[in-house]
Design a protein around this motif. Structure first.
Motif, PDB file in Angstrom:
ATOM      1  N   MET A   1       1.053  -0.850   0.209  1.00  0.00           N
ATOM      2  CA  MET A   1       0.064   0.167   0.341  1.00  0.00           C
ATOM      3  C   MET A   1       0.556   1.138  -0.081  1.00  0.00           C
ATOM      4  SD  MET A   1      -1.160   0.758   3.591  1.00  0.00           S
ATOM      5  CE  MET A   1      -0.451   0.901   5.161  1.00  0.00           C
ATOM      6  N   VAL A   2       0.011   2.334  -0.204  1.00  0.00           N
ATOM      7  CA  VAL A   2       1.428   2.884  -0.678  1.00  0.00           C
ATOM      8  C   VAL A   2       0.498   4.534   0.260  1.00  0.00           C
ATOM      9  CG1 VAL A   2       2.068   5.337  -1.954  1.00  0.00           C
ATOM     10  CG2 VAL A   2       1.660   3.262  -3.391  1.00  0.00           C
ATOM     11  N   ASN A   3       1.440   5.288   1.414  1.00  0.00           N
ATOM     12  CA  ASN A   3       0.575   6.049   2.271  1.00  0.00           C
ATOM     13  C   ASN A   3       0.617   7.428   1.664  1.00  0.00           C
ATOM     14  OD1 ASN A   3       0.191   7.175   4.634  1.00  0.00           O
ATOM     15  ND2 ASN A   3       2.048   7.581   5.701  1.00  0.00           N
ATOM     16  N   GLU A   4      -0.775   7.973   1.553  1.00  0.00           N
ATOM     17  CA  GLU A   4      -0.941   9.042   0.767  1.00  0.00           C
ATOM     18  C   GLU A   4       0.245  10.148   1.342  1.00  0.00           C
ATOM     19  OE1 GLU A   4      -4.358  12.129  -0.279  1.00  0.00           O
ATOM     20  OE2 GLU A   4      -4.412  10.695   0.853  1.00  0.00           O
ATOM     21  N   GLY A   5      -0.159  10.617   2.507  1.00  0.00           N
ATOM     22  CA  GLY A   5       1.705  11.836   2.900  1.00  0.00           C
ATOM     23  C   GLY A   5       0.392  12.232   3.548  1.00  0.00           C
ATOM     24  N   ALA A   6       0.246  13.693   4.684  1.00  0.00           N
ATOM     25  CA  ALA A   6      -0.384  14.252   5.170  1.00  0.00           C
ATOM     26  C   ALA A   6      -1.599  14.078   5.419  1.00  0.00           C
ATOM     27  CB  ALA A   6      -0.197  15.488   4.648  1.00  0.00           C
ATOM     28  N   MET A   7      -1.985  13.348   5.551  1.00  0.00           N
ATOM     29  CA  MET A   7      -3.564  12.200   5.761  1.00  0.00           C
ATOM     30  C   MET A   7      -3.699  11.272   6.911  1.00  0.00           C
ATOM     31  SD  MET A   7      -5.702  14.267   3.948  1.00  0.00           S
ATOM     32  CE  MET A   7      -6.799  12.163   3.584  1.00  0.00           C
ATOM     33  N   GLY A   8      -2.584  11.656   8.178  1.00  0.00           N
ATOM     34  CA  GLY A   8      -2.356  10.654   9.149  1.00  0.00           C
ATOM     35  C   GLY A   8      -2.499   9.610   9.135  1.00  0.00           C
ATOM     36  N   GLY A   9      -1.570   9.024   7.745  1.00  0.00           N
ATOM     37  CA  GLY A   9      -1.827   8.270   7.873  1.00  0.00           C
ATOM     38  C   GLY A   9      -2.691   6.392   7.189  1.00  0.00           C
ATOM     39  N   PHE A  10      -3.622   6.900   6.210  1.00  0.00           N
ATOM     40  CA  PHE A  10      -4.523   6.685   5.584  1.00  0.00           C
ATOM     41  C   PHE A  10      -3.750   6.396   4.409  1.00  0.00           C
ATOM     42  CE2 PHE A  10      -8.029   8.756   8.145  1.00  0.00           C
ATOM     43  CZ  PHE A  10      -9.059   7.267   8.403  1.00  0.00           C
ATOM     44  N   ALA A  11      -3.878   5.204   4.056  1.00  0.00           N
ATOM     45  CA  ALA A  11      -3.581   4.686   2.501  1.00  0.00           C
ATOM     46  C   ALA A  11      -3.902   4.462   1.665  1.00  0.00           C
ATOM     47  CB  ALA A  11      -1.754   3.896   3.063  1.00  0.00           C
ATOM     48  N   GLY A  12      -3.173   4.318   0.371  1.00  0.00           N
ATOM     49  CA  GLY A  12      -3.908   3.470  -1.030  1.00  0.00           C
ATOM     50  C   GLY A  12      -4.668   4.443  -1.773  1.00  0.00           C
ATOM     51  N   THR A  13      -5.238   4.905  -1.285  1.00  0.00           N
ATOM     52  CA  THR A  13      -5.717   5.908  -2.064  1.00  0.00           C
ATOM     53  C   THR A  13      -5.958   6.211  -3.816  1.00  0.00           C
ATOM     54  OG1 THR A  13      -4.595   7.300  -0.013  1.00  0.00           O
ATOM     55  CG2 THR A  13      -5.868   8.694  -1.841  1.00  0.00           C
ATOM     56  N   MET A  14      -6.871   5.792  -4.172  1.00  0.00           N
ATOM     57  CA  MET A  14      -7.320   5.644  -5.371  1.00  0.00           C
ATOM     58  C   MET A  14      -7.566   6.247  -5.487  1.00  0.00           C
ATOM     59  SD  MET A  14      -6.908   2.775  -7.534  1.00  0.00           S
ATOM     60  CE  MET A  14      -7.692   1.654  -6.525  1.00  0.00           C
ATOM     61  N   ASP A  15      -8.356   7.182  -5.417  1.00  0.00           N
ATOM     62  CA  ASP A  15      -8.411   8.807  -6.172  1.00  0.00           C
ATOM     63  C   ASP A  15      -6.735   8.995  -7.325  1.00  0.00           C
ATOM     64  OD1 ASP A  15      -8.946   9.215  -3.299  1.00  0.00           O
ATOM     65  OD2 ASP A  15      -8.861  11.155  -4.187  1.00  0.00           O
ATOM     66  N   GLN A  16      -6.116   8.927  -5.530  1.00  0.00           N
ATOM     67  CA  GLN A  16      -4.557   9.941  -6.831  1.00  0.00           C
ATOM     68  C   GLN A  16      -4.176   8.914  -6.792  1.00  0.00           C
ATOM     69  OE1 GLN A  16      -3.982  12.365  -5.540  1.00  0.00           O
ATOM     70  NE2 GLN A  16      -5.078  13.621  -4.420  1.00  0.00           N
ATOM     71  N   ARG A  17      -4.062   7.403  -6.504  1.00  0.00           N
ATOM     72  CA  ARG A  17      -3.552   6.897  -7.278  1.00  0.00           C
ATOM     73  C   ARG A  17      -4.020   6.852  -9.246  1.00  0.00           C
ATOM     74  NH1 ARG A  17      -2.701   1.557  -9.007  1.00  0.00           N
ATOM     75  NH2 ARG A  17      -1.183  -0.189  -7.669  1.00  0.00           N
ATOM     76  N   LEU A  18      -4.553   7.411  -9.150  1.00  0.00           N
ATOM     77  CA  LEU A  18      -5.222   7.177 -10.980  1.00  0.00           C
ATOM     78  C   LEU A  18      -3.725   8.158 -11.583  1.00  0.00           C
ATOM     79  CD1 LEU A  18      -6.864   6.550 -13.486  1.00  0.00           C
ATOM     80  CD2 LEU A  18      -8.330   8.872 -12.400  1.00  0.00           C
ATOM     81  N   SER A  19      -3.087   9.195 -11.016  1.00  0.00           N
ATOM     82  CA  SER A  19      -2.359  10.078 -11.190  1.00  0.00           C
ATOM     83  C   SER A  19      -1.202   9.240 -10.860  1.00  0.00           C
ATOM     84  CB  SER A  19      -2.842  10.863 -11.233  1.00  0.00           C
ATOM     85  OG  SER A  19      -3.528  11.841 -12.067  1.00  0.00           O
ATOM     86  N   SER A  20      -0.861   8.844  -9.756  1.00  0.00           N
ATOM     87  CA  SER A  20       0.144   8.418  -8.721  1.00  0.00           C
ATOM     88  C   SER A  20       1.064   7.500  -8.959  1.00  0.00           C
ATOM     89  CB  SER A  20       0.074   8.225  -7.218  1.00  0.00           C
ATOM     90  OG  SER A  20      -0.371   7.598  -7.600  1.00  0.00           O
ATOM     91  N   HIS A  21       0.130   6.639 -10.343  1.00  0.00           N
ATOM     92  CA  HIS A  21       0.704   4.944 -10.308  1.00  0.00           C
ATOM     93  C   HIS A  21       1.636   4.106 -11.454  1.00  0.00           C
ATOM     94  CE1 HIS A  21      -2.295   5.010 -13.769  1.00  0.00           C
ATOM     95  NE2 HIS A  21      -1.183   3.802 -14.205  1.00  0.00           N
ATOM     96  N   PRO A  22       2.152   5.686 -12.503  1.00  0.00           N
ATOM     97  CA  PRO A  22       3.161   4.884 -13.808  1.00  0.00           C
ATOM     98  C   PRO A  22       4.063   4.897 -13.718  1.00  0.00           C
ATOM     99  CG  PRO A  22       1.898   7.127 -13.958  1.00  0.00           C
ATOM    100  CD  PRO A  22       1.982   6.659 -12.635  1.00  0.00           C
ATOM    101  N   PHE A  23       5.018   5.382 -12.286  1.00  0.00           N
ATOM    102  CA  PHE A  23       6.462   4.929 -11.653  1.00  0.00           C
ATOM    103  C   PHE A  23       6.425   3.320 -11.578  1.00  0.00           C
ATOM    104  CE2 PHE A  23      10.119   4.538  -8.698  1.00  0.00           C
ATOM    105  CZ  PHE A  23      10.891   4.781  -9.723  1.00  0.00           C
ATOM    106  N   TYR A  24       5.220   3.859 -10.412  1.00  0.00           N
ATOM    107  CA  TYR A  24       5.675   1.224 -10.129  1.00  0.00           C
ATOM    108  C   TYR A  24       5.007   0.737 -10.701  1.00  0.00           C
ATOM    109  CZ  TYR A  24       1.772   3.957  -7.264  1.00  0.00           C
ATOM    110  OH  TYR A  24       1.356   4.332  -6.634  1.00  0.00           O
TER     111      TYR A  24
END
Length: 711
Positions: free
Chosen positions: A253-276
């Motif tokens: 899982m990927v920690n969103e960042g500055a969200m108190g620990g929430f991770a995965g965050t599918m909506d952000q994943r749509l733009s964040s995933h290309p590298f991995y």
């Protein structure tokens, strides 16, 4: 001449966030009854400093110091923090080494080093830091002789190790760990059971690790792309080691960042995933699989699959973050899944998720209000109010239908293909009729088309257009409309903002952004949904300018690679790797392995030779185009796996042209093998036909708006 180098390391053993007690903690779901607040580990205090020791360390040619706690560290509440209890600092293959095992900032020992290039402390076991005290540090120095003109490399090593955590379910209190999901250990625990085993591996494999670490960077550095872009692209991948959690069991899982620990965050994943997704496809799939496994009974994809300070899901387990949906969570999961299939050719992977795909589509259909064929509901842009029928999701919905059509074609289900095509035509017509105002897509309106906000310009309006064209599914809007939208964004908001770092929501009547002060630009979406959508539409110079200035905003504040979603700061935010979309966009590139199709239409802006690296899950390559010679080649530089990959068709969708004008070029079968080159020079005029637009941003007032009437 005589020279000396010193390496110092502060004792951080036992420094981790931990609640003072477990009062109020339980194993309930985090998105209910205020549990998110109490589980926000960013607000917990640092655990009382553990007592630590330091003593000599030697392994083979390594000599140095080892800092350690006498026992493993047991937090009150298990999290994914690093419970390190050993640290080694050492130097390789040096004879004249001296040590400073323990010191504080006012130590006079550094005077000895400055005067003589060495420390004189005795090398015995020492207490490093007493319990509850501020940390001490350790140092070692190397003294050496150099002849005139001589060069020498002195190689220091830093290593840390956290022992595997053992969970005694019968003894641990409720709330001390998440009992339903993945383990809390590290992937390296599959291979290393001690500091020595890890150090030995690192020393014996150092050259290979260094070579493979730079292997993906070298094609970028050797490309024709500008230096600022190379810096931005390579460094944007930092999320892989700052935010990603990889457990012993292989769950990700990927920690969103500055969200108190929430991770995965599918909506952000749509733009964040290309590298991995490009480089670590199995890790990318692990997180996608957990999202699929945790799908809500209603058929929606969750927002999160875990929490850095609580626990995470695993396939067959349960996540601590159930409930809570956004439309683009379901759409994003569908789009990424289909893109993965087309880039890998893994039909089994697609079929394994087919039931979930259909459930997610059924959920999205259920969110269509009366009088509309476009789903309505919350989305990633959750910080500022917007009308129900939303320009952002209208486009993403169209891309979702394109993805669903691709699924139907992949599995040979004509009913899915027909349903997706018919729904696309209906929903596209509605989006254009209700949201297009002649210059740009209005912020939104009511489901019946009333109360349209033509006075509000929004930078996320081309998200669906970008995603669909990037994936190879064609434009979702006519190209003249896309270009008019881009010009409006440049003239109305971007050019009026320092560094083009514009508020995403802009009131035309007020001539300023109206976002909340604490959450304004959202640069990662500005990069993908505005800059890269613009590049696809022929606004090459403006797109590169926006990307460059996004980086400059942070560089000027001293942050060379960290970036924040909401406002510039030193947060390591998950969506920084959005830049990894751009190599494909610059090359007009993509692959559909099952259909044996290679898309290629590099942006050629002048008469200089261009060289652009491309990375896909199963192979890497470099496209080179020389305008003066009219030569274009695609060289395979890396091939992974034994599966046979070949292309018999090249599709060119030049920047600035509608995908309806694409060129399909039948070629002799080209088998992807490392070192092979595909020469496409005979097709130069069909591949290189960019319709680039004059840059708008730098002199926006000199450019007219474009008006497009829906026929």
């Amino acid at each position: 001449m005589e020279a000396a180098l010193a390496f110092s390391w502060e004792d951080f053993i036992g420094l981790f966030n931990d609640p003072k007690s477990l009062e109020g903690f339980d194993n309930g779901q985090l998105l209910s009854e205020g549990r998110a607040n109490i589980n926000n580990g960013e607000n917990w205090p640092l655990r009382e400093k553990a007592k630590t020791y330091v003593e000599p360390y030697q392994m083979g040619s390594l000599k140095g110091l080892i800092q350690y706690a006498a026992d493993s560290l047991q937090p009150r509440k298990l999290t994914f923090q690093n419970y390190v209890n050993q640290v080694v600092i050492a130097v390789e293959e040096e004879k004249n080494v001296s040590y400073l095992p323990a010191y504080r900032s006012n130590s006079e020992a550094w005077d000895q080093f400055r005067n003589n290039g060495e420390f004189t402390s005795s090398l015995t076991k020492n207490v490093l830091t007493e319990q509850s005290q501020t940390s001490s540090a350790s140092a070692l120095a190397v003294k050496t002789q150099l002849k005139a003109g001589q060069k020498k490399t002195i190689r220091f090593m830093l290593a840390w190790y956290a022992p595997e955590l053992q969970i005694d379910a019968a003894a641990l209190p409720i709330g001390s760990y998440w009992p339903c999901g993945a383990d809390y250990n590290k992937y390296y625990h599959n291979y290393f059971n001690s500091m020595n085993s890890m150090v030995s591996y690192a020393v014996s494999n150092r050259a290979r690790i260094a070579r493979q670490t730079t292997e993906w960077q070298i094609p970028v550095l050797e490309s024709s792309l500008p230096d600022w872009y190379k810096f931005k692209l390579i460094n944007s991948g930092y999320v892989i080691y700052t935010n990603m959690v990889l457990t012993k069991g292989g769950d990700v899982m990927v920690n969103e960042g500055a969200m108190g620990g929430f991770a995965g965050t599918m909506d952000q994943r749509l733009s964040s995933h290309p590298f991995y997704q490009k480089f670590f496809t199995q890790l990318d799939r692990s997180e996608m699989d957990i999202f699929a496994d945790a799908m809500d009974p209603e058929g929606y994809i969750l927002h999160f699959i875990g929490h850095y300070y609580v626990g995470m899901g695993t396939v067959g387990g349960r996540v601590p973050t159930e409930k809570g949906w956004m439309l683009d969570n379901a759409s994003g999961w569908i789009i990424q899944l289909v893109k993965d299939y087309e880039q890998t050719g893994d039909t089994d992977y697609l079929k394994a998720h087919l039931t979930g795909l259909k459930r997610a589509m059924k959920f999205l259909y259920s969110r269509m209000p009366q009088g509309s064929t476009i789903p309505v509901g919350p989305t990633t842009y959750d910080d500022f109010t917007h009308p129900p029928l939303y320009s952002y999701y209208a486009g993403v919905w169209l891309t979702t239908l394109k993805a669903y059509e691709a699924i139907g074609k992949a599995i040979g289900d004509e009913s899915i293909v027909k349903q997706a095509q018919q729904q696309f035509a209906t929903s596209q017509k509605e989006a254009l009729e209700k949201l297009w105002n002649g210059r740009f897509f209005a912020y939104g309106c009511e489901p019946d088309g009333s109360k349209r906000l033509d006075n509000v310009l929004f930078t996320g309006q081309l998200a669906g257009q970008f995603l669909s064209r990037y994936c190879g599914w064609g434009d979702v809007y006519p190209m003249d409309i896309v270009k008019a939208s881009m010009i409006s964004q440049c003239k109305i908001s971007l050019s009026k903002s320092p560094d083009y770092y514009a508020n995403k929501v802009w009131d035309i009547n007020l001539n300023r952004g109206i976002d909340n002060r604490g959450s304004q630009c959202w640069p990662f979406y500005l990069e993908s949904y505005t800059a890269l959508a613009g590049m696809q539409a022929g606004f090459y110079e403006d797109a590169m300018d926006i990307m460059k200035h996004i980086q400059l905003v942070h560089l000027r504040k001293g942050w060379t690679w960290t970036q924040n979603l909401w406002n510039p700061s030193d947060i390591t935010y998950m969506t920084a790797p959005v830049t990894w979309f751009s190599t494909d966009v610059l090359a007009g590139a993509g692959v559909n392995i099952p259909r044996k199709e290679l898309r290629l239409a590099p942006v050629v802006a002048d008469d200089k030779v261009i060289s652009i690296p491309l990375f896909y899950p199963n192979f890497w390559g470099v496209v080179t185009a020389d305008p003066q010679k009219k030569s274009i080649t695609f060289k395979i530089t890396k091939k992974y796996g034994k599966e046979r990959i070949s292309f018999n068709k090249v599709i060119s969708e030049p920047a600035g042209l509608s995908t309806s004008e694409k060129r399909e070029i039948e070629i002799k079968e080209f088998v992807v093998e490392e070192g092979k080159t595909l020469d496409l020079s005979p097709y130069w005029d069909r591949i290189i036909d960019n319709r680039l637009e004059a840059p708008v941003l730098q002199e926006a007032d000199k450019h007219d708006f474009r008006y497009v009437t829906i026929k």
